[in-house]
Design an enzyme around this catalytic site. Structure first.
Site: not given
Ligand code: IMP
Length: 181
Positions: A102-103, A134, A156, A48, A106, A163, A169
């Site tokens: 990171e992109d 977030k 989302f 991402g 979450d 993606d 993407r």
């Molecule tokens: P975390 O480990 O829960 O912080 O998840 C992070 C990963 O979840 C990111 O690198 C994304 O690949 C994916 N992700 C979380 N939210 C979104 C979203 O709104 N759109 C697309 N991918 C997301």
């Protein structure tokens, strides 16, 4: 408002290319100032973050390097901080100043494990930049990025590298899923 349909769902434009460009250059300016005199190693988290990393890195004026990893985190190992590397680190990180790119953060699960791993392997310092954050979803406070492009509500989003089932993407703007109401 510009909208796109991806995998049969409608998304509305949330950040334009111009707004994204401003955000990215502001993050780069902060990093350039904070790391003056140092030679940080950027680690781009695939897939991402590749577009954000590319744009950000072009604005970095330091003698910086960049490398890439692909991670897979597992709920069950969250407490041990284990993150599987599908594409592992290619360069030594001992005594390096690391900036992870990171992109989106979450829950923070992925970054929680990865940051701990980098520290365990002897990095001098580890900071995180994420294009999006977030805050209302965060479960692992140590994964709070120091350099945030934009904090967004728990919705989302896709585009600009992010993606939805591998689609979207390549959209140059950022889009948010249209809510039902
Ligand atoms: P975390 O480990 O829960 O912080 O998840 C992070 C990963 O979840 C990111 O690198 C994304 O690949 C994916 N992700 C979380 N939210 C979104 C979203 O709104 N759109 C697309 N991918 C997301």
């Amino acid at each position: 408002m510009q909208s796109v349909t991806v995998n049969n769902l409608i998304f509305d434009e949330y950040l334009s290319q111009r707004e994204i460009a401003t955000i990215v250059s502001e993050v780069a300016e902060r990093i350039n100032a904070d790391y003056a005199g140092r030679e940080p190693l950027f680690i781009c988290v695939l897939n991402g973050a590749f577009i954000y990393a590319s744009d950000l890195f072009k604005h970095i004026t330091l003698p910086a390097e960049i490398t890439f990893v692909r991670l897979k985190s597992y709920e069950g190992t969250a407490t041990t901080g284990t993150v599987n590397m599908l594409i592992p680190l290619q360069v030594p990180i001992k005594d390096r100043d690391i900036i992870v790119i990171e992109d989106i953060v979450d829950t923070g699960l992925t970054m929680h494990g990865f940051i701990q791993q980098l520290k365990d392997e002897g990095a001098r310092s580890v900071e995180l930049t994420s294009f999006l954050f977030k805050p209302d979803s965060l479960q692992f406070p140590d994964a709070t990025p120091k350099y945030i492009g934009k904090s967004i509500p728990t919705k989302f989003v896709l585009g600009y590298g992010l993606d939805f089932d591998e689609k979207g993407r390549n959209l140059p703007s950022l889009y948010v899923l249209r809510s039902e109401e």
